[in-house]
Structures are given as C-alpha cells and as structure tokens.
Design a protein around this motif. Structure first.
Motif, short mmCIF file in Angstrom:
data_model
loop_
_atom_site.label_atom_id
_atom_site.label_comp_id
_atom_site.label_asym_id
_atom_site.label_seq_id
_atom_site.Cartn_x
_atom_site.Cartn_y
_atom_site.Cartn_z
N LEU A 206 -6.35 14.07 8.96
CA LEU A 206 -5.16 14.58 8.28
C LEU A 206 -4.80 15.98 8.78
N GLN A 207 -5.81 16.83 8.98
CA GLN A 207 -5.55 18.17 9.52
C GLN A 207 -4.96 18.07 10.93
N ASP A 208 -5.54 17.21 11.76
CA ASP A 208 -5.04 17.04 13.12
C ASP A 208 -3.61 16.50 13.11
N TYR A 209 -3.36 15.57 12.23
CA TYR A 209 -2.02 14.98 12.13
C TYR A 209 -0.99 16.03 11.71
N LYS A 210 -1.33 16.81 10.69
CA LYS A 210 -0.41 17.85 10.23
C LYS A 210 -0.14 18.90 11.30
N SER B 189 0.83 -1.22 0.00
CA SER B 189 0.00 0.00 0.00
C SER B 189 0.86 1.26 0.00
N LEU B 190 1.83 1.31 0.89
CA LEU B 190 2.66 2.52 0.99
C LEU B 190 3.54 2.69 -0.25
N LEU C 238 -2.90 4.37 12.39
CA LEU C 238 -2.87 4.39 13.86
C LEU C 238 -1.51 3.97 14.39
N SER C 239 -0.92 2.95 13.79
CA SER C 239 0.40 2.50 14.24
C SER C 239 1.44 3.59 14.05
N ILE C 240 1.41 4.24 12.91
CA ILE C 240 2.39 5.31 12.65
C ILE C 240 2.16 6.48 13.59
N ILE C 241 0.90 6.85 13.80
CA ILE C 241 0.60 7.95 14.74
C ILE C 241 1.15 7.61 16.12
N ASP D 139 10.89 10.52 6.20
CA ASP D 139 10.79 10.15 7.60
C ASP D 139 9.40 9.57 7.90
N LEU D 140 9.26 9.11 9.11
CA LEU D 140 8.03 8.46 9.53
C LEU D 140 6.84 9.42 9.47
N ARG D 141 7.08 10.66 9.78
CA ARG D 141 6.00 11.65 9.77
C ARG D 141 5.39 11.78 8.36
N GLN D 142 6.23 11.80 7.34
CA GLN D 142 5.73 11.87 5.96
C GLN D 142 4.98 10.60 5.58
N LEU D 143 5.44 9.45 6.06
CA LEU D 143 4.72 8.20 5.80
C LEU D 143 3.34 8.22 6.45
N GLY D 144 3.26 8.80 7.64
CA GLY D 144 1.98 8.93 8.32
C GLY D 144 1.01 9.77 7.50
N ASN D 145 1.50 10.85 6.97
CA ASN D 145 0.68 11.71 6.11
C ASN D 145 0.17 10.91 4.91
N ILE D 146 1.06 10.15 4.30
CA ILE D 146 0.70 9.34 3.14
C ILE D 146 -0.34 8.28 3.52
#
Length: 198
Positions: free
Chosen positions: A131-135, A60-61, A185-188, A72-79
């Motif tokens: 997505l807004q909350d994550y960003k 998927s990713l 959820l795992s990435i968050i 980085d992991l943060r960008q993967l979370g966004n994706i």
C-alpha cells in the motif's frame, strides 16, 4: 396576520424539500457513477486474469466502506490493497483461533496451519508495504509485494495437498486472498499501462 405567518413557513419548507430531493438525486448519481467504475474495472480485471471472478471483484469492491467515494482507478487500487490487508489480517487471526481451539487435531493439519500462520504473519507487513509503494506510485514494487502475498496464499493451500485425504480448513480464505491479490495486481498493471483511466 394568519396568512403572513403561514407563508413565512411555506417558503422555507418548500426550499428544504427541494434541497432534500436535489441532494438525494445527486448522491444517487455519484453512487451510479462509482458503481459503473467498479464494474468497468472488474470487467477489465476478469478479462486480464482467467482465475479472477468478475462477480467476486464487483461484490468485494462494492462492499468496501470507501468504494462509493472512489472517483478513479487509482482510488480503487488503494481500496483493493486495503481489502487484501484486512483479509490477510483476518485470516491470520482465524488460523490462530483454529490452532488454539482444536487441541485434538491431526498433527499434519496442525503443522500445515502453523506454516500458514507464518505465511500470513509475513503477508501482513508485506501488504502494508504494498500500500505504501502503491501510494508512492512505485508500481513495480507494489506489484512484487502483492505477488508475494498471492504466493503465500497458494503455498498455504498447497501444503494441505501434500497428504492424501487431507482437506484444508482454509480453502475459502486462501481463495479469497488469492482473488483479492489478483484484483490488486490487475489494477496496478492497468494504472502502469494506462494511468488512472479505464
């Protein structure tokens, strides 16, 4: 004159070829690094959630348009949240088509599809909010949003199980949305605990 002319073309040609191979090797290195990031993240995700398939996560990713740019992991979370949003939107459209195109449908199945349509309709703005909350680095809020979407997929699928012998026409789509939610959820949670590093 002839020798001068040919040497004036040879040097630029050599430089073009040299820079071409340098750019290929550099871009290959970035792809390998990003592929490694995806694999590491998916390994951790699958270890933290027994319902999550490592292969589904990686596939998927890697298929996401911007995953090759993630550093980085943060960008993967966004994706991952973006993928979830696309899946939810696509599933809602699919349900709408099922309802429109199948006039002679079991009334129970039709009722379940209407329920699922409502659940997925609500999940679309919830995913956008996630997505807004994550960003904004509001990880607890993003977690709640994504968990809500995950619950919607389960509720949709469980609705079909209330009548014996009924097969859900949305099982694969519900499972995919569930797994994409689990990845997000795992990435968050990894970011909440460890920051951007894996």
């Amino acid at each position: 004159m002839r020798q001068t002319l040919s040497s004036s073309f040879v040097i630029p040609l050599f430089l073009c070829i040299f820079f071409f191979f340098v750019s290929i090797s550099t871009s290959h290195g970035l792809t390998a690094t990003n592929d490694s990031l995806i694999r590491k993240a998916c390994k951790k995700c699958a270890q933290s959630d027994p319902n999550l398939s490592y292969n589904f996560c990686v596939t998927s990713l890697q298929a996401a348009p911007h995953s090759h740019c993630a550093n980085d992991l943060r960008q993967l979370g966004n994706i991952s949240i973006t993928l979830l949003g696309r899946n939810v939107t696509s599933t809602r459209s699919h349900i709408k088509e099922l309802l429109k195109n199948q006039k002679k449908m079991d009334p129970f199945v039709r009722s379940c599809l209407h329920d699922c349509f409502d659940l997925y309709s609500d999940a679309i703005p919830t995913t956008k909010q996630a997505l807004q909350d994550y960003k904004a680095k509001h990880y607890d809020d993003a977690n709640i949003d994504v968990s809500s979407v995950m619950d919607a997929t389960t509720t949709c699928e469980d609705g079909f199980k209330e009548k014996e012998g009924v097969v859900s026409p949305l099982t694969k789509r519900n499972n995919d949305a569930f797994m994409l939610s689990a990845i997000s959820l795992s990435i968050i949670n990894m970011i909440r605990l460890n920051g951007d590093s894996i």
